[in-house]
Scaffold this motif. Structure first.
Motif, PDB file in Angstrom:
ATOM      1  N   SER A  28       0.769  -1.291   0.157  1.00 48.12           N
ATOM      2  CA  SER A  28       0.101  -0.003  -0.032  1.00 48.12           C
ATOM      3  C   SER A  28       0.998   1.260   0.099  1.00 48.12           C
ATOM      4  N   SER A  32       1.201   3.914  -3.087  1.00 44.78           N
ATOM      5  CA  SER A  32       0.905   5.257  -2.492  1.00 44.78           C
ATOM      6  C   SER A  32       1.968   6.146  -3.261  1.00 44.78           C
ATOM      7  N   LEU A 213       1.884   9.515   3.384  1.00 46.97           N
ATOM      8  CA  LEU A 213       2.322   8.035   3.429  1.00 46.97           C
ATOM      9  C   LEU A 213       2.207   7.627   4.776  1.00 46.97           C
ATOM     10  N   VAL A 216      -1.226   6.871   5.490  1.00 44.62           N
ATOM     11  CA  VAL A 216      -1.555   5.470   4.833  1.00 44.62           C
ATOM     12  C   VAL A 216      -1.249   4.313   5.309  1.00 44.62           C
ATOM     13  N   THR A 220      -3.750   1.759   6.711  1.00 45.89           N
ATOM     14  CA  THR A 220      -3.462   0.568   6.156  1.00 45.89           C
ATOM     15  C   THR A 220      -3.279  -0.664   7.317  1.00 45.89           C
TER      16      THR A 220
END
Length: 534
Positions: A28, A32, A213, A216, A220
């Motif tokens: 992920s 990203s 990031l 994310v 995640t």
């Protein structure tokens, strides 16, 4: 330290294989990062181009206005004709032009007389202000400006500063100086402020991208933990169930799909546990039944054996029919007794009560003895049995009774299925293991038959006339004897090419010991047992 650094890639690869969470989060974040790099790169290029175009347009407009102001100074003093007067006008014109430059302190100017024109009465010469660098002028720009009719031309350049270089623009126009002729007017505009603005924007985008990031990765990780944690719990519970802890269950909370998965898993575990418990009880009952029946049959069998032996010993005094009956009775009592012994042995294996009586044993001598014991039977069936012993460390710590029983079973099968062809017994060893192989050249077996050859009570060809055994337990017991030694009993067989069994017993608890005999074994030398020579 260096060893730890060298081992780091291996550790990372192992963590990547083991951790589903790591793979999902890393994937992920990488995707990203790729998306942000593409979008950020496009935005940076677009914004940079927009800032450049805006600053270029401003520079062109400033240059045009500065040129017009300078030209107006020269036009208003058209009567001046001496060099001194024109020099003063030139200074005034440059000052007027500077008034239209947004940052005149960073701008450089130059008035260069255009070549290829008729010599005028007055020549002001070339004028450069604030360190104008002639090397910034290219031939194409000079040619275009010299031939222009007032249209400005520009060119991107790199300007030297104390800290390096910065981007800039040099814009060229034309001035008509009375009595002096045509001059090229160049203004150098610094784009340092635009570059600083772009760098700040890029820094902001990078910081925002790093924060995004991290967000994310965090989101995640949280989502993956919510999904993977129950899966990991199910895997751990499955491992515990597989190890025999049948009371282990998953913790279930909520009513979502993962909770339903946990309840379904627990229901499945309950069903499996119930089935295993029931089957274990049936297995124990079966083992106890076989053991009890075998023991209970020993007493009547002993009585029948005594009566049968009496009749068998006196068969010469009986009539032919009774004598034949006594012989058949004696043979079947032997078979019955052998079957009881096998059943009792299997019950010991099932109960985990089988033990080894280890002693130093010369495996070659043991093989010679067993081959000699079946020599007459092999000759009766037309098979010649030979011993192949290449040489090596033949002494081993084994239970000779069990190894002898394995050989008896393998030799009996080879004689029964060998079709009267030669039978080879190979004994070899190395520092890690000792091995015995029995190879016949008989009918062989199919792949399906080979896969079932160690099943209890299974026979490849029940209709075949057998001279040894016959209960279908011999190979199953042989395999258990091999496992009890920490070894393995392998089989190779091909239809029409024969069958080979190989017993490999490791020395001293060696792990992953390589068998010294290939399967099927290759002959490297022989000892003829039929002639009784070794």
């Amino acid at each position: 330290m260096e060893a730890g650094v060298r081992a780091l890639p291996a550790r990372l690869a192992a963590a990547w294989r083991r951790s589903l969470q790591l793979r999902i989060v890393a994937t992920s974040v990488l995707l990203s990062l790729l998306a942000m790099a593409v979008v950020g790169g496009y935005m940076s290029i677009s914004i940079g181009a927009s800032i450049f175009e805006q600053r270029r347009d401003e520079a062109l407009l400033e240059s045009v206005r500065a040129t017009e102001a300078a030209q107006q100074v020269f036009t208003d003093a058209a009567g001046s004709s001496t060099t001194g007067e024109l020099a003063q006008l030139q200074e005034s014109a440059l000052q007027a032009a500077a008034g239209f430059i947004s940052n005149p302190a960073l701008a450089a100017y130059a008035m260069l007389r255009t070549t290829e024109q008729v010599q005028s009465a007055v020549d002001l010469g070339d004028t450069r202000v604030r360190g104008f660098d002639d090397t910034l002028l290219t031939e194409d720009l000079v040619t275009a400006v010299a031939a222009s009719d007032g249209t400005p031309f520009y060119q991107s350049v790199r300007l030297a500063t104390a800290d390096g270089t910065v981007p800039g623009l040099i814009v060229g126009t034309v001035l008509e100086v009375p009595s002096a002729g045509r001059y090229e007017f160049y203004i150098v505009h610094s784009l340092e402020e635009a570059q600083v603005t772009l760098q700040r924007m890029q820094t902001t985008m990078v910081i925002g991208g790093v924060a995004l990031l991290a967000l994310v990765a965090l989101v995640t990780l949280v989502v993956v933990r919510m999904v993977v944690a129950p899966v990991e719990q199910a895997a751990a519970t499955s491992a515990k169930l597989a190890s025999g802890r049948l009371d282990e269950r998953m913790a279930v909370r909520g009513d979502d799909v993962l909770a339903r998965l946990g309840r379904s898993f627990n229901d499945m575990a309950d069903s499996i546990s119930s089935q295993i418990t029931r089957l274990a009880a049936l297995s124990n009952l079966q083992q106890r039944f076989v053991s009890d029946v075998s023991h209970e049959l020993r007493t009547p069998l002993t009585t029948i054996r005594l009566a049968g032996d009496v009749l068998y010993d006196r068969r010469d005094t009986l009539d032919p029919v009774a004598a034949r009956t006594a012989e058949l009775l004696h043979t079947q009592i032997d078979r019955f007794e052998g079957m009881l012994i096998d059943l009792l042995e299997m019950s010991r294996f099932d109960a985990g009560a089988a033990t080894l009586e280890i002693e130093p044993t010369n495996v070659v001598r043991l093989a010679e003895t067993e081959i000699e014991s079946v020599r007459l039977l092999a000759e009766e069936r037309g098979s010649a049995v030979r011993l192949v012993a290449p040489g090596g460390h033949f002494d081993a710590e084994v239970d000779p009774r069990r190894i002898r029983r394995i050989l008896q079973n393998l030799l009996g099968n080879a004689i029964d299925h060998g079709e009267g062809r030669p039978i080879t017994v190979t004994v070899d060893s190395n520092a890690d293991a000792v091995a015995i192989a029995v190879r016949d050249l008989g009918v062989g077996m199919t792949e399906d038959e080979t896969g079932r050859v160690f099943d209890r009570f299974w026979r490849a060809d029940p209709s075949r006339q057998r001279r040894t055994g016959g209960t279908g337990l011999g190979l199953a017991i042989s395999q258990e004897d091999a496992v009890l030694h920490g070894g393995v009993l392998d089989v190779w067989s091909q239809r029409g090419e024969g069958t080979a069994f190989r017993l490999t017993i490791p020395r001293g608890g060696a792990v992953d010991a390589v068998s010294p005999i290939a399967l099927p074994p290759e002959d490297t030398g022989a000892i003829d047992i039929v002639e009784g020579r070794a």
